[in-house]
Design a protein around this motif. Sequence first.
Motif, PDB file in Angstrom:
ATOM      1  N   VAL A  99       1.025  -1.009  -0.066  1.00  0.00           N
ATOM      2  CA  VAL A  99      -0.131   0.160  -0.035  1.00  0.00           C
ATOM      3  C   VAL A  99       0.948   1.256  -0.124  1.00  0.00           C
ATOM      4  O   VAL A  99       1.771   1.334   0.934  1.00  0.00           O
ATOM      5  CB  VAL A  99      -1.014   0.064   1.180  1.00  0.00           C
ATOM      6  N   GLU A 100       0.592   2.011  -1.057  1.00  0.00           N
ATOM      7  CA  GLU A 100       1.530   3.303  -1.048  1.00  0.00           C
ATOM      8  C   GLU A 100       0.754   4.542  -0.476  1.00  0.00           C
ATOM      9  O   GLU A 100       1.434   5.476  -0.044  1.00  0.00           O
ATOM     10  CB  GLU A 100       1.786   3.394  -2.396  1.00  0.00           C
ATOM     11  N   GLY A 101      -0.546   4.484  -0.231  1.00  0.00           N
ATOM     12  CA  GLY A 101      -1.117   5.730   0.258  1.00  0.00           C
ATOM     13  C   GLY A 101      -2.644   5.916   0.009  1.00  0.00           C
ATOM     14  O   GLY A 101      -3.192   4.890  -0.719  1.00  0.00           O
ATOM     15  N   PHE A 102      -3.228   6.929   0.451  1.00  0.00           N
ATOM     16  CA  PHE A 102      -4.591   7.391   0.360  1.00  0.00           C
ATOM     17  C   PHE A 102      -4.422   8.966  -0.030  1.00  0.00           C
ATOM     18  O   PHE A 102      -3.578   9.640   0.621  1.00  0.00           O
ATOM     19  CB  PHE A 102      -5.546   7.057   1.468  1.00  0.00           C
ATOM     20  N   GLY A 103      -5.600   9.325  -0.551  1.00  0.00           N
ATOM     21  CA  GLY A 103      -5.516  10.729  -0.846  1.00  0.00           C
ATOM     22  C   GLY A 103      -6.544  11.450  -1.445  1.00  0.00           C
ATOM     23  O   GLY A 103      -7.758  10.936  -1.537  1.00  0.00           O
ATOM     24  N   GLY A 132      -3.357   4.414 -13.952  1.00  0.00           N
ATOM     25  CA  GLY A 132      -4.135   4.909 -13.088  1.00  0.00           C
ATOM     26  C   GLY A 132      -5.763   4.747 -13.662  1.00  0.00           C
ATOM     27  O   GLY A 132      -5.746   4.929 -14.800  1.00  0.00           O
ATOM     28  N   PHE A 133      -6.558   4.262 -12.684  1.00  0.00           N
ATOM     29  CA  PHE A 133      -7.985   4.048 -13.033  1.00  0.00           C
ATOM     30  C   PHE A 133      -9.058   4.891 -12.473  1.00  0.00           C
ATOM     31  O   PHE A 133      -8.939   5.193 -11.131  1.00  0.00           O
ATOM     32  CB  PHE A 133      -8.261   2.548 -12.851  1.00  0.00           C
ATOM     33  N   MET A 147      -3.197   2.625  -9.632  1.00  0.00           N
ATOM     34  CA  MET A 147      -3.863   3.500  -8.624  1.00  0.00           C
ATOM     35  C   MET A 147      -5.203   3.736  -9.084  1.00  0.00           C
ATOM     36  O   MET A 147      -5.549   3.615 -10.165  1.00  0.00           O
ATOM     37  CB  MET A 147      -3.003   4.880  -8.751  1.00  0.00           C
ATOM     38  N   GLN A 148      -5.995   3.823  -7.863  1.00  0.00           N
ATOM     39  CA  GLN A 148      -7.411   4.353  -8.278  1.00  0.00           C
ATOM     40  C   GLN A 148      -7.285   5.916  -7.970  1.00  0.00           C
ATOM     41  O   GLN A 148      -6.931   6.320  -6.962  1.00  0.00           O
ATOM     42  CB  GLN A 148      -8.352   3.754  -7.088  1.00  0.00           C
ATOM     43  N   THR A 149      -7.815   6.666  -8.871  1.00  0.00           N
ATOM     44  CA  THR A 149      -7.359   8.053  -9.304  1.00  0.00           C
ATOM     45  C   THR A 149      -8.351   9.176  -8.924  1.00  0.00           C
ATOM     46  O   THR A 149      -8.012  10.170  -8.547  1.00  0.00           O
ATOM     47  CB  THR A 149      -6.588   8.481 -10.525  1.00  0.00           C
ATOM     48  N   THR A 181      -2.554   2.623  -4.353  1.00  0.00           N
ATOM     49  CA  THR A 181      -3.204   3.873  -4.025  1.00  0.00           C
ATOM     50  C   THR A 181      -4.566   4.215  -4.144  1.00  0.00           C
ATOM     51  O   THR A 181      -5.113   3.833  -5.269  1.00  0.00           O
ATOM     52  CB  THR A 181      -2.129   4.955  -4.426  1.00  0.00           C
ATOM     53  N   TYR A 182      -5.254   4.638  -3.284  1.00  0.00           N
ATOM     54  CA  TYR A 182      -6.821   5.120  -3.556  1.00  0.00           C
ATOM     55  C   TYR A 182      -7.200   6.455  -3.143  1.00  0.00           C
ATOM     56  O   TYR A 182      -6.767   6.969  -2.084  1.00  0.00           O
ATOM     57  CB  TYR A 182      -7.652   4.169  -2.777  1.00  0.00           C
ATOM     58  N   LEU A 183      -7.553   7.070  -4.009  1.00  0.00           N
ATOM     59  CA  LEU A 183      -7.954   8.795  -4.127  1.00  0.00           C
ATOM     60  C   LEU A 183      -9.308   8.795  -4.062  1.00  0.00           C
ATOM     61  O   LEU A 183     -10.302   8.475  -4.672  1.00  0.00           O
ATOM     62  CB  LEU A 183      -7.215   9.434  -4.916  1.00  0.00           C
TER      63      LEU A 183
END
Length: 478
Positions: free
Chosen positions: A72-76, A311-312, A333-335, A366-368
């Motif tokens: 997991v690289e992160g959230f934002g 990114g998706f 990544m979920q962008t 990653t999930y944004l």
Amino acid sequence: MNQIKGRQFIKKITKAFILLVLLSSCTEQNLTVQLTSSSPNSLWTKSELSISPMDNADNAIEIDVENEQQTVEGFGACFNELGWEAINQLPHEKQELVFEFLFDKTKGCDFNTYRIPIGANDYALDWYSHNETPEDFEMKNFSIARDKQRIIPYINKAKSYNTDFRIWGSPWCPPSWMKHNKHYACNPAPVNDLPEEGKGQEMETQFIMEADYLNAYSKYLLKFVQAYANEGIDVYSIHIQNEPNSCQSFPSCVWNPSDMALFIGDYLGPHFNQELPDTEIWLGTIERPQIERVDAILGDEKASKYIKGVGFQWGGKGAIPQVHKKYPNIGLMQTETECGDGSNDWAAAVHTYGLMKHYFNNGANTYLYWNMVLNETGKSQWGWKQNSMISIDSKTKEVTFNPEFYLMKHFSNHIKPGARKVKTSNQDVLAFKDRDAIVIIYYNPEERKVIQKFKLGEKVFQLELNGNSFNTITLPLI
């Protein structure tokens, strides 16, 4: 007689000591569990529980801590102009409250990945690019002056609470003079002034595929990264185009996959490799489920060597399972989480949780979220409503933390970059392994409380969880 009494006393003391040791041993075996729970009527309640392990593992959800999956690289979320405008309608004290609850590492969401638009997106005040001077192929008139009014102050405010985050950028549209129709939009509609003859078509590239334009656009994107660096803001990656397969009434630009591959392989990739070798190029943001559109670019020999991830968003969720299987070493990544229709209700949070399960179960790192803050209308300047984590009433100055704010925080405040997703026996339950902790995300869809068992290795424990609730369960690594 005294010797007998002495021996009896010693036996009593010994028994008491043994009992104390046994009790102490039992206590040491208890699990200390941190539980954070949110339900419609009780958001973000925290408790610490000491739980005795059980022997009966019937119906337990197994957390296979040895079966590690992606990192997991992160959230934002995204810094948007309308968010900054909404916050600035508040008095100073309330502004600081919003900033603290967004950006503070303890009280806030502790996001570590943020998206920024390169030029206008659909949540800008209006259309702009960083160079609207026609045929300025050398980018002499490039400027980020507009971003210094809103986007950059927004970022700097976040940095005043927490500097430990990264930023990536994506254009919704190149400078309008680089498109065949010379307009920011693709689809004529009452919300824009694009004439009918300017309408584009899906899969028909709108960008002018000539060397001067392609080279100039590469310079444009490079200058954007350099200009932000001069403001003390590092942009670690560029996603080439927001939704490259969609002809929209707001800022947009359709790219045929083969043309995008040419742009990356012959222009952007070599240019960045020479001038900005540490800035990553991502294939994003993909909004269609067709794997062949991704394959056409990742399968291109020239383009693929420059692409670090995909990114998706939206319909792109249909492509991520196959991309994960076919390209196991590429970042995912979920962008932009699906942003609803301005409802900002519990059902929206449940829907977003379903998306988070889908993306993490299919390899996302990653999930944004999308808009962190909007006013009470939730409206884009192009006329539609969307959800936001926080709503601000422009008249009453009331600040509302919506259910999706707490849902994102259930993940981002507990799961740190570098954690590994681990396999669970139930894909409705997500679990992550850090250096010294296990984090379990469990949603109880029942209206009533449930008692749920969990099994980690040889340890089994159970928790009573509120009805209709999101739960983050944190316990030491066993």
